[in-house]
Design an enzyme around this catalytic site. Structure first.
Site, PDB file in Angstrom:
ATOM      1  N   THR A  19       0.839  -1.198   0.000  1.00  0.00           N
ATOM      2  CA  THR A  19       0.000   0.000   0.000  1.00  0.00           C
ATOM      3  C   THR A  19       0.869   1.241   0.000  1.00  0.00           C
ATOM      4  OG1 THR A  19      -1.536   1.384   1.251  1.00  0.00           O
ATOM      5  CG2 THR A  19      -0.257  -0.158   2.537  1.00  0.00           C
TER       6      THR A  19
ATOM      7  N   ASP B 275      -0.128   3.870   1.178  1.00  0.00           N
ATOM      8  CA  ASP B 275      -0.521   4.619   2.375  1.00  0.00           C
ATOM      9  C   ASP B 275       0.397   4.365   3.567  1.00  0.00           C
ATOM     10  OD1 ASP B 275      -2.669   5.835   1.136  1.00  0.00           O
ATOM     11  OD2 ASP B 275      -4.003   4.164   1.543  1.00  0.00           O
TER      12      ASP B 275
ATOM     13  N   MET C 234      -2.512  12.268  -1.455  1.00  0.00           N
ATOM     14  CA  MET C 234      -3.320  11.126  -1.026  1.00  0.00           C
ATOM     15  C   MET C 234      -3.102  10.786   0.449  1.00  0.00           C
ATOM     16  SD  MET C 234      -3.375   8.434  -4.177  1.00  0.00           S
ATOM     17  CE  MET C 234      -4.683   8.503  -5.426  1.00  0.00           C
ATOM     18  N   GLY C 235      -4.060  10.062   1.011  1.00  0.00           N
ATOM     19  CA  GLY C 235      -3.989   9.623   2.396  1.00  0.00           C
ATOM     20  C   GLY C 235      -5.198  10.140   3.154  1.00  0.00           C
TER      21      GLY C 235
END
Lengths: 406, 406
Positions: free
Chosen positions: A141, A143, A187-188
């Site tokens: 991922t 993330d 992102m996140g």
């Protein structure tokens, strides 16, 4: 009797999920006495259930395998399929009947916390029915939000993409003399790791991006306004990096500050990122030139700016998983463990998937500095080794060559 | 007596405007009998008027010059300053007085059509006053919309960035089984050159992006809906590339279809790109998963995906301009002329800036195919040579090194 192994990919794409797949295939082919074919589930467990399988060990040439290693997204296709909580559900015997018929000796699932949930359930079902098919999770991922591992494959390349791209945006934003603010939305939704990587864009502490906001902090518009005012006092061009998931102290997403009045000509509510909301706020408050930029999916799928360290570690995780399964491990995820020495040194370990699935590793609050508008040196020290090195890529006619399944 | 030369950058950043600056500096340093120092205007003609000048020939090391060549944006800073139409305006004698005091023997201005307007006015004023200071324009724009040249420096790198990034987006968009539409909004408010480059992302004709719309065609929502329906019949994942400047047959920008009802919580009108408008339209009409992506400024400032051909041609344009000035040319822009042979062969020429300034070269209507939703092979043949090759970049700690003025 020799058995086959089965591998699938699940969840969102990354720049290196195929490097993990490459690791599984190459390691699978390196044990001809124990492993016959390496099969791939097309579109994960969902595609497998409808019979979609591809022969990876015998179906791909050596050259294709090397292309696969540097191809972004997910070669086998992906799915977002959650197995039922109830292990008595009919899908479990159905799956294991298919494994049995295909003579599968071990399963590997490359993905994030949802995928680890799949591995967890399959391994618990197997234990319940005394079926000896190792189930191994390979982390993936951008993330970086999986528990029990120093970091996740995919994060280093996302961090390198963000840092490099933000450095270019900083140069772009600084060509005019007039006061300006550039807001980059990263992102996140829940974890700030990707956004924090924008700090790597700086050459020195006082460089842009001057302000960085993560979803782990409580975002406050008035404090933000004071931060921006201070920053505009330091530089004509102020670059601000924000996570898409910024929330205020009541837990309301900043991107939800665009209210229901915002309809397009077809009468739809228009969804807006928090970058756009903050762009309007800054324009209104300071009257300066403002632009917001949403980096979007290229953060996860840009292979052109991938980190060689990330690519190699992703492949290592795949290989390690196969060796662990051959030794009988099951219900485990391959983890990364960083040595304690000054020089970066990484090795693989195994952790119970039950400790990982359905949980999230947040960015440490003690690494957030500047009263919530920056990240500290601990983060830089943590992240810098992960973005090192650039793979040598095969180009054709000026374009990158990738491996396409269709 | 030896003279100095003066160079400025103007308009929006590109990946290779600094390569042209490099060409001017290196060529300037290669004629020590005729040229003493190479000076740079900081923030273009506007900064020069307020006395901001930097010594480029003696102020930068050889190593710094090589970094400059691969640094994006505009090293000297830029401006958007239009000289008055009236050549009797006081700014003209002021400028030439400064040129005289600094012992400037020739001026070079790197930019697009507005910058060529500056070159035009300065050269006409010089002619009027019998001042012998050659004024030379060096072309620069990702938009590729300058007349009298085969293409412009900056376009090749923007095209390569768009083609590569769209290819990655196509892979990213294809990992799930469900029907989906991905809309990529690209730069080019009036000219479709940058958007057309998305066609280079395909490996074969039937690949994504299945639909490409340029601002040169009249965009019609109902025809678009039919195109999308046909595309969804061919592939589960449909990628569509649109220019930010799409207009309907009445000349109204599609991005203006978001009406005044769209206010944020602060009561501002929210500006939305045409990608977002089309995203909502497709979601409403087809009920499929839709995402829109705006590639934004990295199209013009990404040095990491720059074209080596573009970098070298940009430097060549700068060098050629200096040699032309030494031969006494003035009021000219350096142009690119492509040979008629099958193999790509490019040489420089000189064109009157008066033929270039304040005009725009549109994408040829006869290269638009598919009833307005694609571009033809003529374009691919035209653009492919421009994206060839990748520069070898200096990296440090996993990040690109650039030359920073401040």
């Amino acid at each position: 009797m020799k058995k086959h192994i089965l591998v699938g990919q699940s969840g969102g794409p990354t720049a290196v999920i195929n490097a993990s797949l490459y690791g599984v295939i190459r390691e699978g082919m390196a044990h001809p006495d124990e492993i016959d074919h390496v099969y791939g589930m097309v579109n994960g467990i969902e595609g497998f259930l409808s019979g979609r399988v591809e022969d990876l060990s015998h179906g791909l040439s050596r050259e294709q395998l090397e292309l696969l290693k540097l191809t972004p997204a997910a070669y086998l296709g992906s799915c977002r399929y959650k197995l039922p909580e109830d292990l008595n559900a009919p899908v479990y015997p159905l799956l294991f009947e298919k494994f049995h018929r295909m003579n599968i000796g071990a399963c590997f699932y490359i993905g994030g916390n949802d995928s680890m949930d799949t591995v967890d359930k399959l391994s618990r079902y197997a234990a319940l029915k005394c079926i000896e098919i190792p189930m191994i999770g390979i982390p993936k991922t951008i993330d970086n939000d999986l528990m029990e591992t120093d970091h996740t494959p995919g994060y280093g390349s996302a961090a390198k993409y963000v840092a490099t791209t933000v450095r270019e945006i900083v140069l772009d934003a600084s060509v005019y003399q007039q006061k300006s603010v550039t807001i980059v939305e990263l992102m996140g939704r829940h974890a700030g790791w990707v956004t924090a990587a924008a700090a790597l864009a700086r050459r020195k502490a006082e460089d842009n991006p001057l302000l960085i906001y993560l979803p782990e902090g409580d975002f406050d518009m008035e404090r933000f306004a004071m931060d921006v005012e201070r920053a505009l006092g330091k530089k004509n061009s102020v670059v601000i990096c924000v996570s898409e998931g910024l929330k205020d102290e009541r837990g309301k997403f900043i991107c939800e500050y665009s209210d229901e009045a915002r309809l397009d000509t077809f009468g739809h509510k228009m969804l807006t990122g928090c970058g756009k909301i903050l762009e309007n706020f800054v324009r209104d408050r300071f009257g300066v030139k403002v632009r917001s930029i949403e980096l979007n999916v290229n953060q996860r799928c840009s292979a052109m700016l991938s980190s060689l360290t990330d690519v190699e570690e992703a492949a290592m995780a795949g290989s390690f998983g196969v060796r662990a399964a051959l030794k009988g491990a099951t219900g485990k995820m391959v983890s990364f463990e960083r040595g304690n020495e000054e020089a970066y040194d990484l090795s693989c370990g195994l952790k119970d998937v039950s400790l990982i699935c359905n949980r999230e590793k947040r960015f440490p609050l003690e690494w957030i500095t500047g009263g919530g508008c920056d990240v500290g040196d601990e983060f830089l020290k943590y992240a810098l080794p992960l973005i090192q090195g650039e793979p040598v890529r095969k180009m054709k006619d000026g374009m990158p060559e990738f491996l396409w399944r269709t």
